[in-house]
Design an enzyme around this catalytic site. Sequence first.
Site, PDB file in Angstrom:
ATOM      1  N   GLY A 190      -4.894  11.743  11.659  1.00 20.63           N
ATOM      2  CA  GLY A 190      -4.018  10.784  10.984  1.00 20.63           C
ATOM      3  C   GLY A 190      -4.028  10.861   9.466  1.00 20.63           C
ATOM      4  O   GLY A 190      -3.282  10.139   8.805  1.00 20.63           O
ATOM      5  N   LEU A 239     -13.723   6.927   1.324  1.00 18.34           N
ATOM      6  CA  LEU A 239     -14.464   7.998   0.662  1.00 18.34           C
ATOM      7  C   LEU A 239     -15.535   7.495  -0.324  1.00 18.34           C
ATOM      8  O   LEU A 239     -16.695   7.906  -0.241  1.00 18.34           O
ATOM      9  CB  LEU A 239     -13.466   8.921  -0.051  1.00 18.34           C
ATOM     10  CG  LEU A 239     -14.074  10.088  -0.825  1.00 18.34           C
ATOM     11  CD1 LEU A 239     -14.884  10.992   0.083  1.00 18.34           C
ATOM     12  CD2 LEU A 239     -12.967  10.893  -1.511  1.00 18.34           C
ATOM     13  N   SER A 278       0.838  -1.212   0.000  1.00 21.09           N
ATOM     14  CA  SER A 278       0.000   0.000   0.000  1.00 21.09           C
ATOM     15  C   SER A 278       0.865   1.251   0.000  1.00 21.09           C
ATOM     16  O   SER A 278       1.977   1.260   0.536  1.00 21.09           O
ATOM     17  CB  SER A 278      -0.847  -0.045   1.269  1.00 21.09           C
ATOM     18  OG  SER A 278      -1.468   1.185   1.504  1.00 21.09           O
ATOM     19  N   ASN A 303      -5.120   4.492  -4.130  1.00 18.62           N
ATOM     20  CA  ASN A 303      -6.490   4.336  -3.600  1.00 18.62           C
ATOM     21  C   ASN A 303      -7.391   3.620  -4.611  1.00 18.62           C
ATOM     22  O   ASN A 303      -7.915   4.264  -5.534  1.00 18.62           O
ATOM     23  CB  ASN A 303      -7.080   5.704  -3.241  1.00 18.62           C
ATOM     24  CG  ASN A 303      -6.474   6.264  -1.962  1.00 18.62           C
ATOM     25  OD1 ASN A 303      -5.265   6.405  -1.860  1.00 18.62           O
ATOM     26  ND2 ASN A 303      -7.302   6.588  -0.985  1.00 18.62           N
ATOM     27  N   LYS A 324       1.970  -3.891   6.671  1.00 19.83           N
ATOM     28  CA  LYS A 324       2.422  -3.847   5.267  1.00 19.83           C
ATOM     29  C   LYS A 324       3.936  -3.661   5.214  1.00 19.83           C
ATOM     30  O   LYS A 324       4.630  -4.311   4.420  1.00 19.83           O
ATOM     31  CB  LYS A 324       1.708  -2.721   4.510  1.00 19.83           C
ATOM     32  CG  LYS A 324       0.213  -2.960   4.331  1.00 19.83           C
ATOM     33  CD  LYS A 324      -0.095  -4.226   3.535  1.00 19.83           C
ATOM     34  CE  LYS A 324      -1.562  -4.560   3.465  1.00 19.83           C
ATOM     35  NZ  LYS A 324      -1.858  -5.905   2.966  1.00 19.83           N
ATOM     36  N   TYR A 331      -2.125  -1.498  11.100  1.00 22.79           N
ATOM     37  CA  TYR A 331      -2.384  -1.971   9.733  1.00 22.79           C
ATOM     38  C   TYR A 331      -1.217  -1.602   8.823  1.00 22.79           C
ATOM     39  O   TYR A 331      -0.650  -2.453   8.122  1.00 22.79           O
ATOM     40  CB  TYR A 331      -3.696  -1.381   9.175  1.00 22.79           C
ATOM     41  CG  TYR A 331      -3.803  -1.598   7.675  1.00 22.79           C
ATOM     42  CD1 TYR A 331      -4.111  -2.845   7.157  1.00 22.79           C
ATOM     43  CD2 TYR A 331      -3.532  -0.555   6.779  1.00 22.79           C
ATOM     44  CE1 TYR A 331      -4.166  -3.057   5.784  1.00 22.79           C
ATOM     45  CE2 TYR A 331      -3.585  -0.753   5.412  1.00 22.79           C
ATOM     46  CZ  TYR A 331      -3.898  -2.006   4.917  1.00 22.79           C
ATOM     47  OH  TYR A 331      -3.928  -2.212   3.557  1.00 22.79           O
TER      48      TYR A 331
END
Length: 344
Positions: free
Chosen positions: A300, A203, A127, A182, A156, A152
């Site tokens: 964040g 979103l 990611s 994304n 990764k 999380y």
Amino acid sequence: MKPRILVTGGTGYIGSHTVVELQNAGYPVVIIDNLSNSNVEVLDGIERITGIRPDFVEADCTDISALKSLFDKYPGIKGIINFAASKAVGESMQKPVLYYRNNLNTLMNLLDIMAEREVKGIVFSSSCTVYGEPDVNPVTEQSPIKKATSPYGNTKQISEEIITDVINAGAPFKSVILRYFNPVGAHPSAEIGELPNGVPQNLIPFLTQTAIGIRKELSVFGNDYNTPDGSCIRDYIDVVDLAKAHVIAVERMLDDKSPEKIEIFNLGTGNGLSVLELINTFETATGVKVPHKIVGRRAGDIEKVWANPMHANEVLGWKAETPIADTMRSAWAWQCKLRERGIM
Ligand code: NAD
Ligand code: WQD
């Protein structure tokens, strides 16, 4: 006949779109998924699109004996794509052990079994979260890795390190690590798409649920960032484009097209879009209004991040092709399909 590919998390959002592309390219697929964040009906959608029902094993990748039985039942698996993971950033702050256990044990089990069963390569879902808040945009694969801001994100980073260490220690397989930006949208057939659990944190699912009236209004988290319109910027990549990159990555590993044993690619469009621009694009593309209001920043959040996808463009011969307006239409068609089926 092409070799069989094991897709972990294959009934999930990105996994299901990738299974479609693998089957369209002639690969037999077996999916392993514990259905912790997906639904078995996804197999029907895949079958309606491709005419082929992928083999499916309902099991947990943290269970090594289940993995062994799967390999006994389906011999000849030559590649793995590892999507299976827990992925909610907020939940990972509340339940870090669940995230470390699920995401890391899954990966380590797969790496163990690969050596034992002569699997040639693994594609790993990483990611853009590994870049944190970049000092410079767009980010290349050489951009600095920033300290993770959530368990999380940390899974990764640690997963990338585990793969690197295992391969550097002489493991007899290759790996392609794909850093997604994304992922958004759905298959244009509206047969498969994203199925968020509860109130969406991301979103696009929140936006489409607002557009259809499930949510009253979309909150735009901040308009005082150092960006042209003040809202955050991301690189929104169509999920079908993303899925296609996995087929190329698999081929690259299986055909030994690269002398490298481990390769890393950014998968993004190269275009940054703000939250307000994306809402506007959705409204123009679909003709549907999205009630929204500006609220405070979300803790964040990264201010801006978008990809330099040149490495994937040049080395993989892959490029994000879907115009963002088409992606917004596919996301909307999927939301309407969920309504039609009485799911949401
Ligand atoms: P998803 O939740 O839709 O799919 C993951 C699938 O894995 C689900 O079907 C879930 O049931 C399954 N699963 C989870 N743990 C499992 C386990 N132990 N054993 C078997 N199955 C298990 O998520 P997604 O959006 O499709 O993401 C796929 C991968 O891509 C994940 O690794 C995620 O971290 C990564 N990723 C996602 C995004 C994104 O924004 N969606 C961005 C970057 C990276
Ligand atoms: C996008 C933009 C929000 C919801 C997350 C993970 C990241 C990666 C991708 C997996 C941001 C704004 C959102 C809303 C809003 N996943 N927003 N109102 O935060 O870029 O990344 O998914 O690896 O690790 O953190 O994605 O979709 O949550 O947010 O204004 O109701 O939309 O502030 O600017 P994000 P997102």
